[in-house]
Design an enzyme around this catalytic site. Structure first.
Site, PDB file in Angstrom:
ATOM      1  N   CYS B 184     -19.323  -2.547  49.867  1.00 47.36           N
ATOM      2  CA  CYS B 184     -18.307  -1.596  50.317  1.00 47.36           C
ATOM      3  C   CYS B 184     -17.621  -0.862  49.169  1.00 47.36           C
ATOM      4  O   CYS B 184     -16.794   0.019  49.407  1.00 47.36           O
ATOM      5  CB  CYS B 184     -17.281  -2.320  51.155  1.00 47.36           C
ATOM      6  SG  CYS B 184     -18.015  -3.595  52.180  1.00 47.36           S
ATOM      7  N   HIS B 324      -8.088  -0.261  50.820  1.00 55.06           N
ATOM      8  CA  HIS B 324      -9.402  -0.619  51.359  1.00 55.06           C
ATOM      9  C   HIS B 324      -9.207  -0.943  52.845  1.00 55.06           C
ATOM     10  O   HIS B 324      -9.975  -0.490  53.679  1.00 55.06           O
ATOM     11  CB  HIS B 324      -9.973  -1.800  50.577  1.00 55.06           C
ATOM     12  CG  HIS B 324     -11.385  -2.147  50.945  1.00 55.06           C
ATOM     13  ND1 HIS B 324     -12.380  -1.212  51.004  1.00 55.06           N
ATOM     14  CD2 HIS B 324     -11.957  -3.325  51.298  1.00 55.06           C
ATOM     15  CE1 HIS B 324     -13.511  -1.804  51.367  1.00 55.06           C
ATOM     16  NE2 HIS B 324     -13.283  -3.080  51.554  1.00 55.06           N
ATOM     17  N   GLU B 335      -5.266  -7.862  49.861  1.00 65.20           N
ATOM     18  CA  GLU B 335      -4.949  -6.561  49.266  1.00 65.20           C
ATOM     19  C   GLU B 335      -3.436  -6.365  49.197  1.00 65.20           C
ATOM     20  O   GLU B 335      -2.904  -5.858  48.194  1.00 65.20           O
ATOM     21  CB  GLU B 335      -5.607  -5.428  50.070  1.00 65.20           C
ATOM     22  CG  GLU B 335      -5.468  -4.070  49.394  1.00 65.20           C
ATOM     23  CD  GLU B 335      -6.313  -2.977  50.050  1.00 65.20           C
ATOM     24  OE1 GLU B 335      -6.841  -3.199  51.155  1.00 65.20           O
ATOM     25  OE2 GLU B 335      -6.429  -1.894  49.437  1.00 65.20           O
ATOM     26  N   LYS B 356      -9.530   3.600  57.472  1.00 67.14           N
ATOM     27  CA  LYS B 356     -10.488   2.903  58.341  1.00 67.14           C
ATOM     28  C   LYS B 356      -9.927   2.641  59.730  1.00 67.14           C
ATOM     29  O   LYS B 356     -10.680   2.323  60.643  1.00 67.14           O
ATOM     30  CB  LYS B 356     -10.921   1.593  57.688  1.00 67.14           C
ATOM     31  CG  LYS B 356     -11.718   1.791  56.409  1.00 67.14           C
ATOM     32  CD  LYS B 356     -12.245   0.488  55.848  1.00 67.14           C
ATOM     33  CE  LYS B 356     -13.026   0.710  54.559  1.00 67.14           C
ATOM     34  NZ  LYS B 356     -12.153   0.964  53.392  1.00 67.14           N
ATOM     35  N   HIS B 361     -15.486   1.643  59.028  1.00 65.16           N
ATOM     36  CA  HIS B 361     -15.833   1.299  57.648  1.00 65.16           C
ATOM     37  C   HIS B 361     -17.221   1.865  57.343  1.00 65.16           C
ATOM     38  O   HIS B 361     -18.221   1.393  57.884  1.00 65.16           O
ATOM     39  CB  HIS B 361     -15.814  -0.220  57.500  1.00 65.16           C
ATOM     40  CG  HIS B 361     -15.962  -0.705  56.096  1.00 65.16           C
ATOM     41  ND1 HIS B 361     -16.449   0.075  55.070  1.00 65.16           N
ATOM     42  CD2 HIS B 361     -15.669  -1.907  55.541  1.00 65.16           C
ATOM     43  CE1 HIS B 361     -16.460  -0.631  53.956  1.00 65.16           C
ATOM     44  NE2 HIS B 361     -15.993  -1.830  54.211  1.00 65.16           N
ATOM     45  N   PHE B 420     -18.031  -6.596  49.491  1.00 65.87           N
ATOM     46  CA  PHE B 420     -18.459  -7.922  49.915  1.00 65.87           C
ATOM     47  C   PHE B 420     -19.203  -8.589  48.773  1.00 65.87           C
ATOM     48  O   PHE B 420     -20.164  -8.031  48.254  1.00 65.87           O
ATOM     49  CB  PHE B 420     -19.412  -7.735  51.107  1.00 65.87           C
ATOM     50  CG  PHE B 420     -19.326  -8.839  52.093  1.00 65.87           C
ATOM     51  CD1 PHE B 420     -18.285  -8.876  53.002  1.00 65.87           C
ATOM     52  CD2 PHE B 420     -20.272  -9.845  52.109  1.00 65.87           C
ATOM     53  CE1 PHE B 420     -18.203  -9.907  53.919  1.00 65.87           C
ATOM     54  CE2 PHE B 420     -20.191 -10.867  53.026  1.00 65.87           C
ATOM     55  CZ  PHE B 420     -19.155 -10.905  53.927  1.00 65.87           C
TER      56      PHE B 420
END
Lengths: 426, 435
Positions: B184, B324, B335, B356, B361, B420
């Site tokens: 990602c 993110h 985060e 998102k 995503h 990831f």
């Protein structure tokens, strides 16, 4: 290029290749002129048009991985296991224990290609959802019973960024991390990028390289559909013949290579032994597949290195052993150097095309050659091809007489990279 | 140190997203809070736990490439989206004409994803070629069935280097050509490393960004097995709720985002319109676990700090953070902790929102599309909201710009992308002052 940039040296090599696991057997094989291309043994390839390959026979990841980390092996496809194994090997060769240094100053830049799924893992779901292959996939069944028989971490076993992730976890490397996915040129591009990362001051040490395995039913079935493989199934050791007139196609392979790049003062402070300095790198797209991109990548790397053709001991070519691509490469080299083109060594006769780690693994031969003072001959170069007007080194090993080597890698779709390494003299 | 680092500006942008294929339309949707998420129609989601996604609607490559599109009919959605988004980006920058400028000094760096695996042939072929009891595939039978069932061109297009090669070949970008896949974080990483090629004088222009689609049976299978996806099938537009206590997985999206990165002087010499300056890039690894990010957010902290240092900015100069913000429990908590660790008490004064919540995503393409939104936010002074934010989570207590866009002039925006496996990337875009 300004001399004020930090300098990048290579202080460790790890290789897992069809001609040996580790530097010593690898070097002995090339000096003895032994090819690693053999009949495929990892699975029964009887019905395949390609039945020979450069295999890493007998590879056992457990040999390389600490007991505490072994449970993660089941989360890794073969090529990921190879990538992990080879990084430990390279760190050992560099005599570098990452736990003794700031973890945020050590990073990884790896290359990878598509990692093929293990077909057996998909078989239970395939049977339940297709009535044993008699019907198309029933999505109602796949989404429930199919998923229920798949391993929960299935996808993680095949993600291309996983070699870098596992290596960073195992060795606690918290610096920059990237995975380049440009197929056969990925490994060399990762080295070029890692050099830039060290130069811009973001890391003291970068693990670079790649791992790849194409010796499985899915990859070889797929690749057979669009890649020109050799037909010399009965003559494996002589099948891969870069630049030779009788070459007839690519020989698939597998393997892994890791080169440890290190900022010079960091290496000197810990009195590391140094293989060479990475002094130039360049990349380009060969849009017309006629060698112009290869020439531009070479010129960019040579310009950054600030040297002339006369200073190159040899060119370590990509040499696919492919009817067209070898001509394209020869044109690129000729365009960059004209009649002054230095002699050419091609490594794939030993290895086959091991994919993304090919660039660094082949470069490792030149690094070892500079260390030992002798360069092995290109294998299977017997009949010069007027379409490839290069001075291809063959026959016997030759002494190293000059300080620089140029490595070239490119992909079947025209992505090119060239790197210049200088022999290290204390 | 006596080394020259060139400045990098953004001179063109293009997108293909679940919220439209124009930069203007995408940004407008974001500030109006429109969702691009609906039931999956690309394939029959059958009884998958997850049956929703943010799909690109009514996509036809011919709209962008005309008759040339037929050459790419077998290309993966990643390549098709990339080719489509690259065109307006280059046109926007005045670089579409292959005669414009020195093409050998223009390269490509994409977080390009892979093409689509042929699920519908592969699965029956495996069943045909394996014994129903031992479940072992017979290799030769697999070759026999596979080589007649698979389409050679489609198979080739799965390879991860096809996308960057097509883009370079079609648009005559003959400089350095890289693709990366750090899950990602990939397209943000591509933008960061692509900018470095310009800073270092290895290119004058890099078309950077990403393209990806994992909205296919294997993609949904893989993420469903990891229980990473939302299963809120009944109300798709509510499924992505970053930072909300009810968040329970991300929603898969697809698309492409392309930015024309250019050496400042090169752009000025040719009188190009300059959208913004790319000032900061940080990259780190969590080195924690393959399946989870580090709970204390150490990699994310180091990464944001790295981007600030790269840009030469103090934390208080950041006016907005495009998170993110995946809508997973682990990411959004980690985060938020990381932002508080780095920014201290000031963290509560910085608007943080997640694109998102509306876009889903876009995996490898996410960072690039989100950076386009950041550039528009710099230019327009309206911060897009985090939609579907209703139930506060005590672990996520920042200002997430809930449900309503906000007017605020900002000069520097930080955009996070965490991959990831633990790769982290942060980028900073800054208002270009003309100097």
């Amino acid at each position: 290029m300004s001399t004020a940039w930090p300098r990048t040296v290579i202080t460790g090599i790890g290789v897992l290749t069809p001609i040996g696991e580790g530097i010593d057997p690898f070097w002995q094989s090339v000096m003895a002129g032994q090819s690693g291309v053999k009949r495929i043994s990892l699975f029964d390839a009887t019905g395949f048009p390609i039945r020979i390959a450069g295999e890493v026979t007998g590879f056992d990841a457990k040999k390389y991985i600490d007991k505490k980390d072994r449970k993660s092996l089941k989360m890794m496809a073969r090529s990921i296991q190879m990538g992990v194994a080879v990084s430990g090997m390279a760190l050992k060769d560099a005599n570098l224990d990452p736990s003794q240094f700031d973890p945020t100053r050590i990073g990884i830049d790896f290359g990878a290609s598509l990692i093929a799924s293990d077909l057996d893992e998909l078989a239970p779901g395939a049977h339940v959802s297709t009535d044993h292959g008699k019907k198309p996939v029933d999505m109602q069944i796949w989404g429930t019973q199919g998923l229920a028989v798949m391993p929960p971490l299935w996808m993680l076993k095949y993600l291309p960024n996983m070699p870098a992730c596992h290596v960073s976890i195992m060795h606690n490397l918290q610096g920059p991390s990237n995975t380049i996915t440009e197929n056969d040129v990925a490994g060399l591009l990762s080295l070029a990028e890692a050099k830039r990362i060290i130069e811009r001051g973001l890391a003291d040490v970068m693990l670079t390289g790649a791992s790849d395995s194409r010796i499985n039913p899915l990859s070889l079935t797929r690749l057979s559909l669009f890649q020109q493989f050799t037909k010399r199934n009965d003559d494996p050791a002589r099948a891969c013949r870069p630049f030779d007139r009788e070459r007839d196609g690519i020989i698939p392979g597998e393997g892994a290579c890791n080169l440890i790049l290190e900022e010079l003062s960091h290496a000197e402070k810990r009195q590391a032994s140094i293989y060479g300095e990475v002094v130039g790198a360049g990349a380009a797209q060969d849009r017309h597949r006629d060698g112009q991109g290869i020439a531009r990548a070479i010129q960019a790397a040579m310009k950054q290195a600030g040297i002339t053709a006369a200073q190159l001991d040899h060119i370590n070519a990509h040499g696919y052993s492919h009817p067209h691509f070898d001509v394209m490469e020869a044109k690129g080299i000729r365009q960059a150097f004209g009649d002054q083109a230095p002699p050419v060594f091609a490594a794939k006769g030993y290895l086959g095309n091991i994919g993304s780690p090919g660039g660094p693994a082949e470069l490792a031969i030149s690094l070892l050659a500079m260390k030992h003072g002798s360069l092995p001959a290109s294998l299977n170069y017997e009949y010069p091809d007027p379409e490839c007007p290069l001075h291809v080194l063959h026959g016997e090993p030759k002494p190293i007489t000059k300080d620089y080597v140029l490595k070239i890698s490119f992909s079947d779709l025209g992505q090119c990279c060239a790197v210049v390494v200088k022999r290290w003299q204390d | 140190m006596n080394r020259h680092r060139r400045r990098v500006v953004i001179t063109g942008m293009g997108v293909v997203t679940p919220l439209g294929d124009t930069v203007e339309g995408l940004y407008q949707s974001q500030i109006e809070g429109r969702s691009g998420i609906s039931r999956i129609t690309i394939f029959d989601p059958g009884s998958f736990p997850t049956q929703i996604a943010a799909q690109v609607k009514d996509f036809r490559l011919a709209k962008y490439l005309g008759a040339d599109a037929s050459r790419f009919e077998k290309a993966g959605p990643n390549s098709q989206f990339a080719l489509a988004a690259a065109k307006p980006a280059l046109a926007d920058a005045g670089l579409l004409d292959p005669g414009a400028g020195d093409r050998t000094r223009m390269g490509v760096y994409l977080g390009a994803g892979e093409g689509k695996q042929d699920f519908y042939h592969l699965i029956p072929t495996i069943a045909k070629c394996s014994d129903p009891h031992r479940l072992q595939v017979d290799a030769s039978a697999f070759y026999r069935h596979g080589s007649s069932g698979f389409d050679p061109r489609s198979e080739r297009e799965q390879e991860m280097h096809t996308c960057t090669a097509h883009v370079a070949d079609v648009y005559a970008l003959e400089g350095p050509n890289y693709s990366c896949l750090t899950a990602c974080a990939a397209s943000s990483q591509a933008i960061g490393e692509g900018a470095d090629l310009i800073r270092r004088d290895e290119a004058d222009v890099i078309l950077a960004g990403g393209a990806h689609s994992m909205i296919h049976p294997f993609g949904i299978t893989g993420f469903n097995l990891l229980t990473a996806l939302s299963v809120e099938n009944s109300e798709p537009s509510k499924a992505s709720c970053p930072f909300d206590a009810r968040r329970a997985g991300f929603v898969m999206g697809e698309g492409a985002g392309m930015l024309v990165l250019e050496d400042l002087e090169h752009a000025q010499r040719r009188g190009a319109k300059i959208y913004a300056e790319l000032t900061g890039y940080g990259t780190t690894a969590d080195a924690f676990r393959v399946t989870d990010s580090c709970p204390d957010g150490r990699g994310a902290v180091a990464c944001m700090r790295g981007a600030l240092q790269d840009a030469g900015l103090a934390p208080e100069q950041i006016g907005y953070i495009n998170a993110h913000g995946t809508s997973t429990q682990v990411n959004d908590r980690g985060e938020s902790i990381a932002i508080k660790t780095l920014f201290g008490p000031r963290a509560y004064q910085i608007p943080v929102s997640s694109s998102k919540s509306m876009l889903g995503h876009l995996i490898a393409a996410a960072g690039a599309v989100e950076l386009v939104i950041c550039v528009m936010t710099l230019l327009r002074g309206i911060i897009p909201p985090t939609m579907n934010y209703e139930v506060p989570d005590p672990d996520c207590d920042l200002d997430y710009v809930p449900n309503q866009a906000r007017e605020k002039r900002v000069d520097h925006i930080l955009s996070n992308s965490f991959g990831f496996g633990g790769q982290n990337v942060s980028l900073i875009v800054s208002r270009f002052s003309g100097k």
